[in-house]
Scaffold this active site. Structure first.
Site, PDB file in Angstrom:
ATOM      1  N   ARG A  80     -29.288 -36.380 -11.843  1.00 46.70           N
ATOM      2  CA  ARG A  80     -28.242 -37.032 -11.045  1.00 46.70           C
ATOM      3  C   ARG A  80     -28.579 -36.876  -9.566  1.00 46.70           C
ATOM      4  NH1 ARG A  80     -22.491 -34.859  -9.284  1.00 46.70           N
ATOM      5  NH2 ARG A  80     -21.747 -36.747  -8.305  1.00 46.70           N
ATOM      6  N   TYR A 314     -16.185 -25.877 -11.139  1.00 46.82           N
ATOM      7  CA  TYR A 314     -16.805 -24.658 -10.618  1.00 46.82           C
ATOM      8  C   TYR A 314     -16.019 -23.392 -10.916  1.00 46.82           C
ATOM      9  CZ  TYR A 314     -20.342 -27.309  -8.111  1.00 46.82           C
ATOM     10  OH  TYR A 314     -21.413 -28.110  -7.811  1.00 46.82           O
ATOM     11  N   GLU A 382     -21.216 -31.709 -12.494  1.00 44.26           N
ATOM     12  CA  GLU A 382     -21.626 -30.559 -11.678  1.00 44.26           C
ATOM     13  C   GLU A 382     -21.001 -29.296 -12.228  1.00 44.26           C
ATOM     14  OE1 GLU A 382     -20.899 -30.656  -7.430  1.00 44.26           O
ATOM     15  OE2 GLU A 382     -21.522 -32.749  -7.325  1.00 44.26           O
TER      16      GLU A 382
HETATM   17  C1  PNW Z   1     -19.273 -29.766  -4.566  1.00 39.98           C
HETATM   18  N1  PNW Z   1     -14.752 -25.853  -2.072  1.00 39.98           N
HETATM   19  O1  PNW Z   1     -18.509 -29.624  -3.416  1.00 39.98           O
HETATM   20  C2  PNW Z   1     -20.189 -30.871  -4.149  1.00 39.98           C
HETATM   21  O2  PNW Z   1     -20.130 -32.024  -4.932  1.00 39.98           O
HETATM   22  C3  PNW Z   1     -21.587 -30.439  -3.872  1.00 39.98           C
HETATM   23  O3  PNW Z   1     -22.139 -31.316  -2.937  1.00 39.98           O
HETATM   24  C4  PNW Z   1     -21.612 -28.997  -3.424  1.00 39.98           C
HETATM   25  O4  PNW Z   1     -22.865 -28.578  -2.996  1.00 39.98           O
HETATM   26  C5  PNW Z   1     -21.114 -28.162  -4.587  1.00 39.98           C
HETATM   27  O5  PNW Z   1     -19.814 -28.555  -4.972  1.00 39.98           O
HETATM   28  C6  PNW Z   1     -21.102 -26.681  -4.321  1.00 39.98           C
HETATM   29  O6  PNW Z   1     -20.222 -26.365  -3.289  1.00 39.98           O
HETATM   30  C7  PNW Z   1     -17.610 -28.646  -3.160  1.00 39.98           C
HETATM   31  O7  PNW Z   1     -14.758 -25.389  -0.904  1.00 39.98           O
HETATM   32  C8  PNW Z   1     -17.526 -28.196  -1.870  1.00 39.98           C
HETATM   33  O8  PNW Z   1     -13.889 -25.486  -2.907  1.00 39.98           O
HETATM   34  C9  PNW Z   1     -16.587 -27.282  -1.501  1.00 39.98           C
HETATM   35  C10 PNW Z   1     -15.720 -26.798  -2.460  1.00 39.98           C
HETATM   36  C11 PNW Z   1     -15.805 -27.240  -3.774  1.00 39.98           C
HETATM   37  C12 PNW Z   1     -16.748 -28.161  -4.119  1.00 39.98           C
END
Ligand code: PNW
Length: 465
Positions: A80, A314, A382
């Site tokens: 991706r 996440y 992701e």
């Molecule tokens: C995602 N938060 O973004 C993005 O899709 C990616 O580009 C990024 O690198 C990845 O998660 C890891 O951070 C986020 O602050 C950015 O909670 C910030 C947050 C969550 C997801």
């Protein structure tokens, strides 16, 4: 990877890794690329960790062949990536096409396919052309049609070979971090107002792009289009406390449901979200109309504009009521939400402060999506684990994380009967982690940013399955 029973995964399961253009490409002003909002944001000092920028990043613009080696070494079935809008269309519009940008992505796509790797392409991953920001960016009504032209251009140019498309990545993060908190580009801090407008226009943009694909390209190209929604798994902090239970519902209203309800349930924001914002607007004396925009009858509905569910997961949160808290009289997104997500002390934190490791949250969320939103296939677009401080190539903790997580995905498939079609680890490479610059490492491959060669070295966790 040892220990994981992969037999529960369908034979055609997508085993992938994900990246995003601004985070890996570099070549920020090479070969006719126009600037994006992240170039502007990084070049203004004091906004990103130690003023890091994506000017060079992993230099994937010039080192694509190295990335391809990494992809092949891992034996991935899918990759991706996102397109840099301003590399293809330097001023954001189809009035000017940059042939070198087109050639770059043609090569990437052709190489992937030649190696038997299926590309999934994201059209928008946080990097709006600066020229469009100058016209109002995601706050302007016109952006939806401009995005639709860009999407049409990409479907026409690459859609003969690309069959999996994501229009917008994480509208929640773009809207909230970029237009409410101001910690992501374009750095707007206009609490309680711009966030809803930006989110709304991203939904309109997505909707138009999906309809264009559905009408003009699907008959010939037979691909699938969705948008990638990020979500934590959330539960009330005190399950016996009705206020926390309501707060957890509100938390969901303002995160996953904000975008999932219009696309998968009703074609509109939930009643509860709308009522909440309207009541608080009145209470706080905000008289300039609705802060949560309305979908109009003159435009196509967002309902049904996804061919699969794309989930970025996440972490998890326990939610406590904040209705009477400090934000009660504040015109802000968090005031509207009236809920706070906290980390359970038993959850380990990996790298970045917000990332509590909760693999079984993913299983619960997958089942929740199936029960609440859709029986369409789900791709986990992701999921990952970050490292900070001294580089650890022998990252046993991350290997364990992938094993635990995939075990949970396996249970979602075999026990909860969720139709999970694929898993994309974030990320193929250590890369430019937005406001955290290069201080946070999510890669399956380490990248040595201290030398111009930007050498890629596989982590122990690299072959994650
Ligand atoms: C995602 N938060 O973004 C993005 O899709 C990616 O580009 C990024 O690198 C990845 O998660 C890891 O951070 C986020 O602050 C950015 O909670 C910030 C947050 C969550 C997801």
């Amino acid at each position: 990877m040892s220990g994981l029973d992969v037999s529960v995964f369908p034979h055609d399961f997508a085993w992938g890794a994900a990246t995003a253009a601004y985070q890996i490409e570099g070549g920020w002003n090479m070969d006719g690329r126009g600037p994006s909002i992240w170039d502007t944001f990084c070049h203004a000092k004091g906004r990103v960790f130690e003023d890091h920028t994506g000017d060079v990043a992993c230099n994937s613009y010039q080192l694509w062949e190295e990335d391809l080696k990494c992809i092949r070494q891992l034996g991935l079935t899918h990759y991706r990536l996102s397109l840099s809008w301003s590399r293809l269309l330097p001023d954001g519009t189809t009035n000017h096409v940059n042939p070198k940008g087109v050639a770059y992505y043609n090569k990437v796509i052709d190489d992937l396919i030649a190696c038997g790797v299926t590309p999934m392409i994201t059209l928008y991953h946080m990097d709006l052309p600066q020229a469009l920001q100058d016209l109002g960016g995601w706050s302007s009504t016109e952006i939806a049609d401009i995005f639709e032209s860009y999407a049409r251009f990409c479907f026409k140019t690459f859609g003969d070979r690309v069959k999996l498309w994501i229009t917008v990545n994480e509208p929640y993060v773009c809207a909230k971090l970029g237009h409410e908190d101001g910690i992501f580009a374009p750095g707007i801090k206009n609490p309680g107002i711009s966030v809803y407008l930006a989110g709304h226009n991203m939904l309109r943009a997505h909707t138009k792009a999906w309809h264009t694909y559905n009408t003009h390209f699907r008959p010939l190209q037979a691909g699938q289009v969705s948008l990638a929604l990020n979500s934590d798994w959330v539960e009330p902090l005190d399950p016996g406390c009705p206020k926390d239970a309501t707060a957890a519902e509100r938390y969901k209203d303002f995160t996953l449901d904000w975008f999932a309800c219009p696309v998968f349930c009703t074609g509109d924001y939930s009643e509860s979200m709308r009522a909440r914002i309207e009541t608080r607007s009145l209470d706080l004396g905000y008289k300039q109309g609705s802060r949560l925009p309305r979908f109009t009858k003159s435009e196509p509905s967002p309902l049904g504009t996804a061919d699969f569910f794309a989930l970025n997961y996440y972490t998890s949160r326990k939610v406590k009521d904040l209705n009477d808290g400090s934000k009660k009289n504040e015109l802000s997104f968090e005031g509207d939400q009236g809920a706070e997500g906290v980390v359970d002390p038993s959850w380990p934190i990996c790298g970045v402060h917000w990332l509590a490791v909760v693999p079984d949250g993913l299983r619960k969320l997958l089942k929740y999506i199936k029960d609440m939103y859709t029986s369409l296939p789900i791709y986990i677009t992701e999921n990952g684990f970050s490292q900070m401080g001294p580089v650890q190539i022998e990252d046993a903790d991350r290997s364990q994380f992938y094993q635990d997580t995939l075990q949970e995905v396996g249970k979602a498939i075999s026990q909860d009967r969720v139709n999970v079609k694929g898993y994309f680890a974030w990320s193929l490479l250590d890369n430019f982690e937005w406001s955290d610059g290069y201080s946070v490492r999510f890669g399956l491959f380490h990248v040595d940013f201290s030398t111009p060669e930007l050498k890629r070295t596989i982590y122990r966790s690299g072959p994650y399955r």
